[in-house]
Design an enzyme around this catalytic site. Structure first.
Site, short mmCIF file in Angstrom:
data_model
loop_
_atom_site.label_atom_id
_atom_site.label_comp_id
_atom_site.label_asym_id
_atom_site.label_seq_id
_atom_site.Cartn_x
_atom_site.Cartn_y
_atom_site.Cartn_z
CG ASP A 1 -2.18 2.12 6.72
OD1 ASP A 1 -1.22 1.07 6.81
OD2 ASP A 1 -1.90 3.16 5.58
CG HIS B 1 -0.44 0.16 2.34
ND1 HIS B 1 0.26 -1.28 2.91
CD2 HIS B 1 0.06 1.04 3.30
CE1 HIS B 1 0.56 -1.00 4.01
NE2 HIS B 1 0.53 0.70 4.50
CG ASP B 2 1.85 3.73 3.06
OD1 ASP B 2 1.72 4.04 2.32
OD2 ASP B 2 2.11 3.48 3.90
CE LYS C 1 3.73 5.91 4.18
NZ LYS C 1 3.76 5.69 5.12
CG HIS D 1 2.53 8.12 -0.45
ND1 HIS D 1 2.17 8.96 0.06
CD2 HIS D 1 2.12 6.49 -0.30
CE1 HIS D 1 0.97 7.71 1.15
NE2 HIS D 1 1.00 6.90 0.76
CG HIS E 1 -3.72 2.72 0.63
ND1 HIS E 1 -2.61 3.43 -0.32
CD2 HIS E 1 -3.14 3.26 2.19
CE1 HIS E 1 -1.63 4.22 0.26
NE2 HIS E 1 -1.81 4.41 1.40
CG HIS E 2 -3.41 7.59 1.74
ND1 HIS E 2 -3.51 7.08 3.32
CD2 HIS E 2 -2.24 7.48 1.96
CE1 HIS E 2 -2.23 7.47 3.65
NE2 HIS E 2 -1.24 7.18 2.61
#
Length: 513
Positions: free
Chosen positions: A457, A373-374, A377, A402, A428-429
């Protein structure tokens, strides 16, 4: 024998004892004249078909016959008198067998001492019988012929029924073949079907010939498929004295590289391209012709190849999973987060996906995809990513990129897991009320995978220490999630989260940093 997962043998010189049961054909005699029972049994005393004798069961009325038919399975043939307690007792019994018991396998021969009372043409037309004989014409030879042809028909019809049931099991099992575990179920069903095709079935009990297929690793055995008494085989079964003959036959087949057929046992061995020494197929059989052997060889070759392919696919999938987790951990470590975070998020997401009702494949894939998911970054500069305090507006805009960067890194893949990862990375954000980023998606416009991972998360991030914040207490986290129901998070997923809170907290405790 197999002991503690290893092939061992108590006594190499032990005498081989056949485990085959004494089998018979169950034949029901229904007649109110005791002499008819005695004459029939005497006339057929030496009868044998396929190395099985007849077991004659006597009933002296239709009523008694019904009781026997209800309690005695696998009656192959019924010799039924027409006139007993009533003029049509035998005919009524036939109707009962076919319509009420719904038994269409048992062969029925009507016998009558008064042919004129039940005309042959009418009886054969109106009733589901297989033969009609006047008692006066039933010489020993004709009785022998009638019983032999009836048993042969029963055997063939039973084999067809077994094949039909076996094919249903194969079709059912084949739809769920995704990995080694489901392949084992499939191959066991195919092994049973093979036994039916070769008439290697106990028609009295319905059991298939004892057989198993296994992978051999040095002196260890890994069960793949089994039928008959080996259907649910475990290593400890081979500690029994009756199985002492297995190991020397397996070793002989492995050393010679040839099939072994000895004392009613058939063993095939095939080397493996995997880390195993090879595969073995063991069958307890009385006799096989060359066509039977060809069919068994074909099954063994295709089955072991399928197992190898599934094992290689499992290994490839596991390798992909390890690579994805490793990359995910690298991304998290760049922001001073731990690999346990990605593991916990994966486990929470898997649990919530299953509770939501996603398919088995989706649930399995989200476990692998959620840690990505990240991944975006990795493109965020350190002065933003590792800043110990609150980000200013410009830095926040950089951080937000990101999500899109992670999507762009993964979007070109044709692999389902990486496609799912790309969706999760980008969305996801997003927030359920439309206030999230990067696209401001709202409600169910946000992919279900991202909605699940979003909650997983945030729950884990709030409960973990970061360079820019302290760790929250669990009660505060749970209160925050409840307050954000319908705002940040999908209401249904929040409900599922709290319905499974015990399992969630257990994952959290068992995978602490």
């Amino acid at each position: 024998m197999f002991k503690n997962g290893k092939l061992t043998f108590k006594n190499e010189n032990a005498k081989t004892v056949s485990t085959h049961k004494k089998r018979v054909w169950n034949v029901l005699i229904v007649d109110d004249e005791p002499d008819i029972h005695d004459v029939t049994k005497l006339a057929m005393a030496g009868f044998e078909f396929e190395k099985k004798k007849c077991r004659f069961i006597s009933a002296y009325s239709a009523k008694e016959a019904k009781e026997i038919l209800e309690t005695t399975p696998n009656i192959a043939l019924a010799l039924v008198d027409v006139v007993m307690e009533t003029d049509n007792a035998g005919l009524d019994l036939v109707t009962y067998i076919r319509n009420e018991l719904e038994n269409h396998l048992i062969r029925v021969i009507l016998r009558t001492g008064q042919p004129g009372q039940a005309p042959e043409e009418k009886v054969i037309y109106d009733y589901d019988i297989n033969d009609y004989k006047a008692k006066s014409e039933l010489t020993t030879q004709k009785l022998y012929t009638s019983i032999l042809t009836s048993l042969r028909t029963y055997r063939d019809m039973l084999a067809i029924e077994k094949n039909r049931q076996g094919l249903k099991k194969i079709i059912s099992a084949s739809s769920s073949i995704e990995k080694i575990s489901s392949l084992k179920v499939f191959l066991s069903a195919v092994l049973e079907q093979l036994a039916s095709l070769l008439y290697l079935t106990d028609y009295d009990t319905g059991e298939h010939v004892p057989s198993f297929m296994a992978a051999i690793l040095d002196d260890k055995c890994i069960q793949i498929a089994g039928s008959g008494r080996f259907e649910h085989v475990t290593d400890t079964i081979f500690q029994e004295e009756e199985n002492a003959h297995i190991r020397p036959l397996v070793m002989q087949a492995r050393e010679s590289g040839e099939e072994i057929y000895k004392d009613g046992y058939y063993v095939l061995y095939r080397p493996s391209i995997l880390d195993y020494n090879g595969f073995v197929l063991f069958m307890e059989v009385d006799e096989l012709d060359y066509m039977d052997k060809d069919l068994i060889r074909l099954f063994f070759e295709k089955s072991t190849t399928a197992y190898e392919n599934a094992a290689l696919a499992d290994e490839l999938e596991e390798s992909q999973r390890e690579i994805i987790f490793t990359i995910s951990e690298i991304a998290e470590q760049r922001s001073n987060e731990t690999g346990q975070h990605v593991k916990r998020v994966a486990l929470y997401s898997q649990l919530l996906a299953e509770a939501y009702g996603l398919s088995t494949l989706e649930t399995k894939n989200i476990f692998v995809a959620a840690p990505m998911h990240d991944i975006g970054k990795m493109a965020i500069p350190d002065y933003v990513l590792k800043k110990p305090g609150k980000l200013d507006p410009d830095e926040m805009e950089i951080m937000k990129t990101h999500a899109s960067v992670g999507h762009d890194m993964l979007k070109s893949s044709k692999r389902n897991i990486l496609k799912m990862s790309a969706i999760i990375a980008e969305e996801h954000h997003e927030k359920y009320d439309g206030s999230g980023y990067p696209k401001g998606l709202k409600g169910e416009d946000i992919n279900i995978y991202a909605r699940i991972v979003a909650l997983a998360d945030v729950f884990d991030a709030l409960g973990s220490r970061r360079v820019y914040k302290d760790k929250w207490e669990i009660d505060d986290i749970l209160e925050f999630i409840q307050n954000e129901k319908g705002k940040h998070f999908d209401p249904r997923i929040v409900d599922l989260f709290f319905e499974n809170i015990d399992a969630i907290l257990r994952i959290h405790l068992e995978n602490r940093d």
